[in-house]
Design an enzyme around this catalytic site. Structure first.
Site, PDB file in Angstrom:
ATOM      1  N   SER A  39      92.942  17.252 109.006  1.00 41.89           N
ATOM      2  CA  SER A  39      93.985  17.000 108.019  1.00 41.89           C
ATOM      3  C   SER A  39      95.050  18.088 107.992  1.00 41.89           C
ATOM      4  O   SER A  39      96.063  17.936 107.315  1.00 41.89           O
ATOM      5  CB  SER A  39      93.365  16.859 106.625  1.00 41.89           C
ATOM      6  OG  SER A  39      92.602  17.991 106.294  1.00 41.89           O
ATOM      7  N   SER A  40      94.852  19.177 108.701  1.00 36.23           N
ATOM      8  CA  SER A  40      95.879  20.211 108.808  1.00 36.23           C
ATOM      9  C   SER A  40      95.623  20.998 110.083  1.00 36.23           C
ATOM     10  O   SER A  40      94.477  21.151 110.516  1.00 36.23           O
ATOM     11  CB  SER A  40      95.850  21.147 107.598  1.00 36.23           C
ATOM     12  OG  SER A  40      96.908  22.084 107.668  1.00 36.23           O
TER      13      SER A  40
END
Length: 414
Positions: free
Chosen positions: A89-90
């Site tokens: 997610s990042s």
């Protein structure tokens, strides 16, 4: 000159060499200075996830493998820094892609302007990109926005530890940051499938907007726009970069729909032509068939090789099966209100009719209503491309990794 904890010289020298080799040209002096000034390892968590060469990731812990962790920190490769619901997610982007994006935005022209341009960075992440901007332009010229409160706090801490203090805010990057507007440069660190109107509205006439691009079919390419005096923006795509898509605040989703009726047929269009790694073809299909994503299934559950296609926001799906013998005829199953394989076939045929244009031949305009208009430059001139309505509507909540069918393999060969 701002001082910050030094980066290991040997590691930085190797990173610089790798970046210059990938870009194919020397870096402007202010970029090389920024890469030497900003210690990348200060912007990374103690646990990183690296590609394992088999479509997945392996953890790299600073405490267990400090040398391996530091080497990874100064390698020109993307580093996953956060997982959400089991998916990336990042990430910390490749330094070469970060610098190439800043060059495309004209950040390298700062020394030739009367004053440093005001820059809005969308997606603070680790803070590394903001630190580079601060080194080149000065802290007062840089504003940065992060949606995730945890990442915003972490990025702010990283920046402070390295000696930088841009204006950092926590909020939805799709809305830009009105309190600091207008900006001469707007730079996104995530990919979008449309340009939010707020970005155009907050950019001065003649200012630049640069953002990685994505579609459900193909996450690749970078869009560079110039804002006009009439509230519009115009520009073209560039064939580089693959970034995680923009995350949005959580929204309610509809419950499961009833299973749609199935339609069976045969096709002569090879699934490898549309999903086999030809980024020019896949980029076009991402525009022509919005919302359609694909994944390869080589488990053998349905066929020796199956291309599975899904509508990301509806019940429609399609499957194209290779039986392991015949490479010129493939069984097709389609289900739902969208006949997805028919749409893919029409999109691919249109791409061939246009002369198989490359990504850099596509131009995009955004008007004051937020409508997106595409044109492709061919040997016969410029041709307009009809964008289905789905591309022009605001993006819904998006994840931060690839296909929902990520447990399957990608792009097998015949």
């Amino acid at each position: 000159m701002k001082t910050s904890p030094a980066a290991p010289a040997a590691h930085v020298d190797r990173l610089l060499a790798d970046v210059i080799q990938l870009l194919g040209r020397p870096l402007p002096p202010e970029y090389e200075r920024a890469l030497r000034t900003v210690p990348r390892h200060l912007f990374l968590p103690d646990r990183l996830w690296l590609r394992d060469g088999e479509g997945g990731y392996r953890a790299c812990d600073r405490s267990a493998d400090p040398d391996g962790w530091l080497t990874a920190a100064y390698t020109d490769t993307p580093l996953v820094t956060q997982f959400t619901d089991g998916l990336p997610s990042s990430s910390a982007s490749m330094p070469s892609m970060v610098l190439r994006t800043l060059l495309l935005a004209g950040i390298g022209d700062a020394g030739r302007e009367a004053r440093p341009p005001r820059v809005l960075e969308l997606g603070t992440g680790t803070g590394f990109n903001a630190a580079l901007l601060c080194t080149i332009l000065g802290d007062d010229a840089v504003s940065t926005v992060e949606l995730d409160p945890v990442l915003a706090a972490r990025g702010e801490g990283n920046l402070e530890a390295a000696g930088f203090a841009p204006a950092l805010s926590c909020g939805d990057a799709a809305a830009g940051w009105p309190s600091g507007a207008p900006y001469e440069r707007v730079v996104a660190t995530f990919s979008v499938d449309r340009v939010p109107s707020a970005w155009v509205e907050q950019t001065v006439p003649g200012g630049r907007i640069v953002t990685p691009w994505t579609s459900a079919w193909c996450r690749y390419g970078t869009l560079a726009l110039t804002a006009g005096r009439d509230g519009t923006a115009h520009g073209r795509f560039h064939a580089f970069a693959s970034f995680m898509p923009m995350r949005r605040p959580c929204q309610d989703t509809a419950g499961p729909a009833a299973a749609p009726a199935q339609h069976k047929g045969v096709t002569s269009l090879s699934p490898w032509l549309v999903a086999g790694g030809d980024l020019d073809a896949e980029f076009h299909l991402g525009l022509a068939v919005p919302g359609a994503s694909f994944a390869w299934d080589i488990t053998g559950e349905h066929a020796p090789t199956r291309l599975h296609i899904a509508d990301d926001e509806g019940p429609s799906w399609a499957a194209v099966d290779y039986d392991g013998r015949c490479a010129d005829r493939f069984a097709v199953i389609q289900a739902g209100p969208r006949l997805l394989w028919d749409e893919i076939t029409a999109g691919y045929t249109r791409w061939e009719t246009l002369g198989r244009p490359r990504i850099g031949q596509y131009r995009l305009s955004v008007n004051t209503a937020g409508d997106h208009t595409l044109r492709v430059e061919t040997g016969r001139g410029s041709t307009g491309i009809t964008i289905p309505e789905k591309l022009s509507r605001p993006s819904g909540p998006s994840g931060s990794s690839g296909s929902r069918w990520s447990s399957w393999s990608g792009r097998p060969g015949l």
